[in-house]
Write a protein that holds these residues in place. Structure first.
Motif, PDB file in Angstrom:
ATOM      1  N   ALA A  36       0.826  -1.201   0.000  1.00  0.00           N
ATOM      2  CA  ALA A  36       0.000   0.000   0.000  1.00  0.00           C
ATOM      3  C   ALA A  36       0.862   1.253   0.000  1.00  0.00           C
ATOM      4  O   ALA A  36       2.015   1.244   0.446  1.00  0.00           O
ATOM      5  N   CYS A  37       0.269   2.332  -0.474  1.00  0.00           N
ATOM      6  CA  CYS A  37       0.995   3.590  -0.628  1.00  0.00           C
ATOM      7  C   CYS A  37       1.288   4.285   0.693  1.00  0.00           C
ATOM      8  O   CYS A  37       2.132   5.181   0.744  1.00  0.00           O
ATOM      9  N   HIS A  38       0.615   3.875   1.770  1.00  0.00           N
ATOM     10  CA  HIS A  38       0.646   4.703   2.977  1.00  0.00           C
ATOM     11  C   HIS A  38       1.366   4.102   4.170  1.00  0.00           C
ATOM     12  O   HIS A  38       1.480   4.762   5.210  1.00  0.00           O
ATOM     13  N   VAL A  39       1.858   2.863   4.064  1.00  0.00           N
ATOM     14  CA  VAL A  39       2.477   2.212   5.220  1.00  0.00           C
ATOM     15  C   VAL A  39       3.936   1.881   4.921  1.00  0.00           C
ATOM     16  O   VAL A  39       4.249   1.289   3.889  1.00  0.00           O
ATOM     17  N   LEU A  40       4.810   2.259   5.852  1.00  0.00           N
ATOM     18  CA  LEU A  40       6.236   1.956   5.735  1.00  0.00           C
ATOM     19  C   LEU A  40       6.743   1.498   7.099  1.00  0.00           C
ATOM     20  O   LEU A  40       6.748   2.261   8.064  1.00  0.00           O
ATOM     21  N   CYS A  41       7.146   0.245   7.156  1.00  0.00           N
ATOM     22  CA  CYS A  41       7.663  -0.341   8.395  1.00  0.00           C
ATOM     23  C   CYS A  41       9.161  -0.557   8.251  1.00  0.00           C
ATOM     24  O   CYS A  41       9.630  -1.089   7.239  1.00  0.00           O
ATOM     25  N   PHE A  42       9.907  -0.133   9.262  1.00  0.00           N
ATOM     26  CA  PHE A  42      11.359  -0.339   9.250  1.00  0.00           C
ATOM     27  C   PHE A  42      11.844  -0.579  10.667  1.00  0.00           C
ATOM     28  O   PHE A  42      11.112  -0.376  11.645  1.00  0.00           O
TER      29      PHE A  42
ATOM     30  N   SER B 188      12.293  -4.138  17.217  1.00  0.00           N
ATOM     31  CA  SER B 188      12.799  -2.814  16.856  1.00  0.00           C
ATOM     32  C   SER B 188      11.895  -2.121  15.844  1.00  0.00           C
ATOM     33  O   SER B 188      12.075  -0.932  15.567  1.00  0.00           O
ATOM     34  N   ALA B 189      10.932  -2.846  15.302  1.00  0.00           N
ATOM     35  CA  ALA B 189      10.146  -2.332  14.178  1.00  0.00           C
ATOM     36  C   ALA B 189       9.246  -1.171  14.575  1.00  0.00           C
ATOM     37  O   ALA B 189       8.619  -1.175  15.636  1.00  0.00           O
ATOM     38  N   VAL B 190       9.183  -0.181  13.693  1.00  0.00           N
ATOM     39  CA  VAL B 190       8.266   0.942  13.853  1.00  0.00           C
ATOM     40  C   VAL B 190       7.546   1.152  12.532  1.00  0.00           C
ATOM     41  O   VAL B 190       7.983   0.710  11.479  1.00  0.00           O
ATOM     42  N   ARG B 191       6.412   1.854  12.612  1.00  0.00           N
ATOM     43  CA  ARG B 191       5.579   2.062  11.430  1.00  0.00           C
ATOM     44  C   ARG B 191       5.307   3.530  11.188  1.00  0.00           C
ATOM     45  O   ARG B 191       4.884   4.253  12.081  1.00  0.00           O
ATOM     46  N   ILE B 192       5.555   3.942   9.953  1.00  0.00           N
ATOM     47  CA  ILE B 192       5.082   5.239   9.467  1.00  0.00           C
ATOM     48  C   ILE B 192       3.795   4.956   8.698  1.00  0.00           C
ATOM     49  O   ILE B 192       3.762   4.063   7.851  1.00  0.00           O
ATOM     50  N   SER B 193       2.733   5.695   8.982  1.00  0.00           N
ATOM     51  CA  SER B 193       1.501   5.514   8.210  1.00  0.00           C
ATOM     52  C   SER B 193       0.977   6.881   7.795  1.00  0.00           C
ATOM     53  O   SER B 193       0.723   7.754   8.623  1.00  0.00           O
ATOM     54  N   LEU B 194       0.859   7.050   6.502  1.00  0.00           N
ATOM     55  CA  LEU B 194       0.565   8.349   5.904  1.00  0.00           C
ATOM     56  C   LEU B 194      -0.918   8.563   5.674  1.00  0.00           C
ATOM     57  O   LEU B 194      -1.703   7.621   5.609  1.00  0.00           O
ATOM     58  N   GLY B 195      -1.284   9.819   5.518  1.00  0.00           N
ATOM     59  CA  GLY B 195      -2.652  10.191   5.205  1.00  0.00           C
ATOM     60  C   GLY B 195      -2.688  11.235   4.118  1.00  0.00           C
ATOM     61  O   GLY B 195      -1.646  11.733   3.660  1.00  0.00           O
ATOM     62  N   ASP B 196      -3.882  11.592   3.703  1.00  0.00           N
ATOM     63  CA  ASP B 196      -4.047  12.516   2.585  1.00  0.00           C
ATOM     64  C   ASP B 196      -3.600  13.930   2.903  1.00  0.00           C
ATOM     65  O   ASP B 196      -3.463  14.754   2.005  1.00  0.00           O
ATOM     66  N   GLN B 197      -3.331  14.222   4.174  1.00  0.00           N
ATOM     67  CA  GLN B 197      -2.915  15.567   4.552  1.00  0.00           C
ATOM     68  C   GLN B 197      -1.395  15.704   4.689  1.00  0.00           C
ATOM     69  O   GLN B 197      -0.887  16.802   4.910  1.00  0.00           O
ATOM     70  N   ASN B 198      -0.673  14.626   4.560  1.00  0.00           N
ATOM     71  CA  ASN B 198       0.786  14.686   4.668  1.00  0.00           C
ATOM     72  C   ASN B 198       1.420  15.235   3.393  1.00  0.00           C
ATOM     73  O   ASN B 198       0.816  15.198   2.322  1.00  0.00           O
ATOM     74  N   THR B 199       2.651  15.745   3.521  1.00  0.00           N
ATOM     75  CA  THR B 199       3.316  16.427   2.412  1.00  0.00           C
ATOM     76  C   THR B 199       4.747  15.931   2.234  1.00  0.00           C
ATOM     77  O   THR B 199       5.340  15.324   3.141  1.00  0.00           O
ATOM     78  N   LEU B 200       5.302  16.222   1.075  1.00  0.00           N
ATOM     79  CA  LEU B 200       6.696  15.891   0.813  1.00  0.00           C
ATOM     80  C   LEU B 200       7.638  16.684   1.712  1.00  0.00           C
ATOM     81  O   LEU B 200       8.719  16.203   2.071  1.00  0.00           O
ATOM     82  N   ALA B 201       7.241  17.893   2.064  1.00  0.00           N
ATOM     83  CA  ALA B 201       8.061  18.694   2.984  1.00  0.00           C
ATOM     84  C   ALA B 201       8.186  17.986   4.331  1.00  0.00           C
ATOM     85  O   ALA B 201       9.254  18.025   4.969  1.00  0.00           O
ATOM     86  N   GLU B 202       7.133  17.322   4.763  1.00  0.00           N
ATOM     87  CA  GLU B 202       7.196  16.572   6.018  1.00  0.00           C
ATOM     88  C   GLU B 202       8.129  15.369   5.878  1.00  0.00           C
ATOM     89  O   GLU B 202       8.835  15.014   6.826  1.00  0.00           O
ATOM     90  N   ALA B 203       8.126  14.756   4.698  1.00  0.00           N
ATOM     91  CA  ALA B 203       9.051  13.653   4.460  1.00  0.00           C
ATOM     92  C   ALA B 203      10.494  14.130   4.569  1.00  0.00           C
ATOM     93  O   ALA B 203      11.343  13.451   5.172  1.00  0.00           O
ATOM     94  N   ASP B 204      10.780  15.282   3.996  1.00  0.00           N
ATOM     95  CA  ASP B 204      12.141  15.830   4.067  1.00  0.00           C
ATOM     96  C   ASP B 204      12.529  16.129   5.511  1.00  0.00           C
ATOM     97  O   ASP B 204      13.680  15.886   5.922  1.00  0.00           O
ATOM     98  N   GLU B 205      11.597  16.654   6.288  1.00  0.00           N
ATOM     99  CA  GLU B 205      11.883  16.951   7.693  1.00  0.00           C
ATOM    100  C   GLU B 205      12.111  15.650   8.468  1.00  0.00           C
ATOM    101  O   GLU B 205      13.006  15.570   9.320  1.00  0.00           O
TER     102      GLU B 205
END
Length: 382
Positions: free
Chosen positions: A292-298, A348-365
């Protein structure tokens, strides 16, 4: 603040909250009452049902309002067991389901039902051939989630559906809680799916709202019996303001779904590509179309997941340790255990889960903050 925990819950949209407040204050009659005040509430409720059905391409009579995903999952699983136990007591599901599916299954096991848990591969995905091999004459239900809540794997819903076309008496349920507004409606509402469960708070609707898609003609016993509301399938005085607000939330997310999916995929890829440069980072989610486009586990092996979460929290960035429903139990994630991920990585695993309000600027931060935190974690890793 950067909120990257949208799979746990989303912020109610201002327009949706306004709808909820307006209906609560102006149309608060009981939809079951015979007077005009109740009739107005019933009409509004039915208009909302019709709107949801139209947006999802199904019949209004196939939308049954609930209190959320957990109720929906429990209802379809136990309702199928109650309706079809004379024909069999065998159920097939996967080893990576949400607790709202897994725990009801275990309750049924204690009542004499036989549950088959399908294995998954290294990406957390089942093999449709395993479904076919597991089917028995007494199988009454197959339950498979559309998108995994912990790592974002998209399951082969259509392929399983093709197999089940040869078994029309077996119910086919899809937990679609993580799937709405992610560009996968063609999977969830494919021809052979009989039931799909949804939760309002995952798409900017009020908490305590949800619905189940129930295909016409499918037999399902009510889990909540009482006054006969919701076509006698789910009794209880209707949550009119919540359900009307949820209908508006679906309309809003559907209007911008295509753009949101592209943006979320771009954000995920920017973070994924950055994390992939670090030797001590283990990427568990994939970046291709199988996820899916919105979940990233690392994971950062050697650093516990809760330590990573709190470190980001101190910088104003909110992520979670895999599933929020189990994150406070400090246990190895169910999905990662099923994938046979080593314990050092799983814890150690954590999850990033995105939504329609998130931005590329937030990814850079996020990437900048990660660089700083990773340098500090080196002391633990080394």
């Amino acid at each position: 603040m950067i909120y990257f925990d949208n799979s746990a819950t989303t912020k109610i949209a201002p327009e949706v909250l306004q709808t909820y407040d307006t209906v609560s204050q102006k149309i608060w009659g009981n939809p079951s009452s015979l007077h005009n005040f109740g009739e107005n509430a019933w009409n509004l409720l039915e208009q909302s049902r019709q709107q949801i059905a139209k947006l999802l391409g199904v019949k209004p009579s196939e939308i049954i309002f609930t209190s959320g995903g957990s109720e929906g999952d429990n209802w379809v699983i136990k309702g199928t067991a109650m309706a079809k136990h004379r024909f069999g007591k065998h159920i097939i599901t996967t080893s990576v389901e949400h607790a709202a599916v897994r725990n009801p299954m275990e309750q049924l096991r204690e009542l004499g039902f036989d549950i088959t848990y399908l294995p998954v591969d290294k990406e957390g995905r089942i093999d449709p051939a395993d479904v076919k091999a597991a089917i028995r004459p007494d199988t009454i239900l197959v339950s498979i989630m559309a998108i995994n809540n912990e790592i974002g794997t998209i399951q082969p819903i259509k392929e399983v559906g093709e197999i089940l076309k040869d078994y029309p008496n077996i119910h086919y349920m899809v937990d679609a809680v993580q799937a709405i507004d992610k560009g996968v409606d063609d999977l969830v509402f494919s021809d052979r799916v009989d039931f799909a469960t949804f939760s309002g708070h995952k798409f900017h609707a009020p908490r305590g709202t949800g619905f189940v898609y129930v295909k016409s003609g499918r037999q399902l016993a009510p889990l909540v019996a009482g006054g006969g509301q919701e076509r006698t399938l789910r009794s209880g005085t209707e949550n009119t303001p919540g359900d009307v607000a949820m209908a508006r939330a679906i309309r809003l997310i559907k209007e911008g779904e295509d753009e949101a999916v592209k943006r979320e995929q771009a954000i995920k890829e920017r973070i994924y590509d950055h994390l992939s440069q670090f030797d001590h980072v283990k990427l568990i989610s994939g970046r291709d179309k199988g996820f899916a486009c919105h979940v990233l586990c690392f994971a950062i092996p050697g650093v516990r997941g809760e330590t990573i979460v709190h470190a980001f929290e101190d910088k104003g960035i909110y992520i979670s340790t895999t599933s929020a429903c189990s994150s406070k139990k400090h246990s190895e994630a169910g999905t990662l255990a099923a994938m046979k991920i080593p314990e050092e990585i799983a814890t150690s695993a954590v999850r990033i889960s995105l939504g329609d309000q998130n931005t590329l600027a937030e990814a850079d931060e996020f990437n900048k903050v990660f660089d700083t935190l990773y340098a500090g974690f080196q002391k633990i890793i080394d």
